[in-house]
Scaffold this active site. Structure first.
Site, mmCIF file in Angstrom:
data_model
loop_
_atom_site.group_PDB
_atom_site.id
_atom_site.type_symbol
_atom_site.label_atom_id
_atom_site.label_comp_id
_atom_site.label_asym_id
_atom_site.label_seq_id
_atom_site.Cartn_x
_atom_site.Cartn_y
_atom_site.Cartn_z
ATOM 1 N N ARG A 70 0.797 -1.218 0.000
ATOM 2 C CA ARG A 70 0.000 0.000 0.000
ATOM 3 C C ARG A 70 0.835 1.276 0.000
ATOM 4 O O ARG A 70 0.639 2.164 -0.810
ATOM 5 C CB ARG A 70 -0.885 0.073 1.237
ATOM 6 C CG ARG A 70 -2.327 -0.188 0.999
ATOM 7 C CD ARG A 70 -2.873 -0.772 2.259
ATOM 8 N NE ARG A 70 -2.080 -1.940 2.581
ATOM 9 C CZ ARG A 70 -2.339 -3.152 2.126
ATOM 10 N NH1 ARG A 70 -3.380 -3.365 1.406
ATOM 11 N NH2 ARG A 70 -1.552 -4.181 2.412
ATOM 12 N N THR A 71 1.750 1.373 0.967
ATOM 13 C CA THR A 71 2.467 2.642 1.110
ATOM 14 C C THR A 71 3.285 2.924 -0.149
ATOM 15 O O THR A 71 3.296 4.046 -0.657
ATOM 16 C CB THR A 71 3.357 2.614 2.373
ATOM 17 O OG1 THR A 71 2.532 2.242 3.472
ATOM 18 C CG2 THR A 71 3.980 3.963 2.635
ATOM 19 N N LYS A 91 27.047 -5.149 -3.685
ATOM 20 C CA LYS A 91 28.511 -5.116 -3.883
ATOM 21 C C LYS A 91 29.217 -4.512 -2.683
ATOM 22 O O LYS A 91 30.405 -4.193 -2.756
ATOM 23 C CB LYS A 91 28.845 -4.265 -5.119
ATOM 24 C CG LYS A 91 28.227 -4.725 -6.400
ATOM 25 C CD LYS A 91 28.733 -3.810 -7.534
ATOM 26 C CE LYS A 91 27.832 -3.844 -8.735
ATOM 27 N NZ LYS A 91 28.117 -2.731 -9.639
ATOM 28 N N ARG A 136 11.443 3.544 3.167
ATOM 29 C CA ARG A 136 10.995 2.688 4.265
ATOM 30 C C ARG A 136 12.171 1.787 4.633
ATOM 31 O O ARG A 136 12.810 1.211 3.764
ATOM 32 C CB ARG A 136 9.804 1.830 3.826
ATOM 33 C CG ARG A 136 9.455 0.753 4.821
ATOM 34 C CD ARG A 136 8.195 0.016 4.454
ATOM 35 N NE ARG A 136 7.017 0.788 4.792
ATOM 36 C CZ ARG A 136 5.784 0.265 4.880
ATOM 37 N NH1 ARG A 136 5.603 -1.021 4.657
ATOM 38 N NH2 ARG A 136 4.753 1.013 5.191
ATOM 39 N N HIS A 176 5.413 6.121 11.438
ATOM 40 C CA HIS A 176 4.819 6.009 10.099
ATOM 41 C C HIS A 176 3.957 7.261 9.910
ATOM 42 O O HIS A 176 2.722 7.198 9.882
ATOM 43 C CB HIS A 176 3.994 4.727 10.020
ATOM 44 C CG HIS A 176 3.667 4.258 8.638
ATOM 45 N ND1 HIS A 176 3.887 5.031 7.508
ATOM 46 C CD2 HIS A 176 3.133 3.092 8.188
ATOM 47 C CE1 HIS A 176 3.496 4.345 6.450
ATOM 48 N NE2 HIS A 176 3.039 3.176 6.826
#
Ligand code: NCD
Length: 351
Positions: free
Chosen positions: A85-86, A114, A135, A168
């Protein structure tokens, strides 16, 4: 603000008030990191912008106009913790206001594989993009990235799309926007009783939404959770210091008929250290058509989603179920935030 703190731990050990100073520029938000950054005044400004955007998306020329507003800007979506969703909601919001986007979701496909540090990675993004939406599973990590970028002298705004168990803020904004719209003609957000149900200890959406809600006058909050997953002590202390009336219980039935809003959450078992979630009977913290029938007729049910079994699918047809609308509202409020951060919201008047 320039500073010389060397490590993430050193940076994050500072108080919220100190850290927040880094996230403003010329009196407006530059980085969106914490729900603490949103005053009622700012929220109302954003709700208003979101309402405008929502109206405009109903007409083809409104859609075209919106797309012209930020067509000169590019956003990077850097999501190293699972998200549906986000991620999609931010992506759709960017497209709505005309922004081009890039994305990294799987670090094994980027140069992190790497051995490149996340710090260097974010610095690369800031060279190619005008905004980073991220996030990360580590609480406060995106705050540290914002702080580091500011110190490179080539800073771009960063938006926190979820930082571990901690914050959030844009979920909280969309939650409050949904509450605002639901109670607009029913006396508003103030003077109402809100129940938060489920895994309240590890749910960052609850933490952030409770912080926003706590600013409104005479709100009361019921925290309904298994005792091992009740709200964190620091949050409880903040609410008590603001003289907010709170109650803690593990008996959902004892509050359902009295509250105006029920905010459901899933068990956040990805944070388990040794299977502690398995000890919980989560059916006690779930809604079915039977217990929803005890609720007031004009109460609302919210959920940040994804859900598991804590709301039975039959409840979806109940007019009090607002969670699908809530996720749609997320796009409008995030688009509003983009217009606000790039200081172009005033151009909506030209439409
Ligand atoms: C929430 C999250 O990621 O914190 N989901 C979301 O962003 N809509 C809630 C959750 O995962 O339970």
């Amino acid at each position: 603000m320039k500073s010389s703190l060397k490590t993430f731990e050193e940076y994050f050990s500072q108080s919220v008030e100190v850290r927040m100073q880094h996230y403003e520029k010329a009196g407006r938000l530059q980085h969106v990191m914490l729900s603490h950054q949103f005053s009622i005044k700012l929220m109302e400004e954003l709700f208003d912008i979101a309402d405008h955007i929502k109206g405009m998306t109903r007409k083809p020329n409104g859609i075209e106009f919106l797309k012209s507003l930020l067509s000169h800007k590019k956003a990077m979506l850097y999501f190293t913790q699972p998200s549906t969703r986000t991620f999609l909601s931010f992506l759709t919001a960017c497209q709505m206001v005309g922004m081009d986007t890039g994305e990294v979701r799987d670090p094994s496909l980027s140069s992190e594989y790497k051995g490149e540090s996340q710090e260097d990675g974010v610095r690369v993004f800031s060279s190619y993009f005008d905004l980073i939406i991220m996030r990360d599973p580590k609480p406060g990590f995106c705050e540290y990235m914002a702080y580091l970028l500011d110190n490179t002298g080539r800073s771009v705004p960063i938006m926190n799309g979820g930082s571990g168990k901690d914050q959030h803020p844009t979920q909280a904004l969309l939650d409050l926007y949904t509450i605002h719209r639901s109670f607009q003609h029913k006396g508003g957000i103030s003077k109402k009783r809100y129940a938060f149900v489920g895994d309240l200890l590890r749910g960052r959406a609850v933490r952030s939404s409770v912080m926003l809600l706590s600013q409104y006058k005479d709100v009361e909050m019921d925290f309904v959770a298994p005792s091992s997953f009740q709200i964190a002590e620091d949050l409880e202390d903040i609410l008590r210091s603001q003289n907010i009336k709170i109650r803690k219980t593990d008996d959902l039935g004892s509050v359902l008929s009295d509250v105006d809003c029920v905010y459901m959450t899933r068990l956040q078992d990805e944070y388990d250290l040794s299977g502690e979630s398995n000890l919980i009977d989560y059916s006690q913290f779930s809604l079915t058509t039977d217990n929803v029938n005890q609720m007031k007729s004009d109460a609302i049910i919210l959920h940040p989603l994804p859900r598991r079994h804590e709301i039975s699918t039959e409840v979806d047809a109940d007019p009090r179920a607002m969670y699908w609308r809530q996720l749609r509202n997320g796009v409008y409020i995030r688009a509003a935030l983009l217009l606000y951060v790039f200081n172009v919201a005033h151009r909506l008047k030209d439409y």
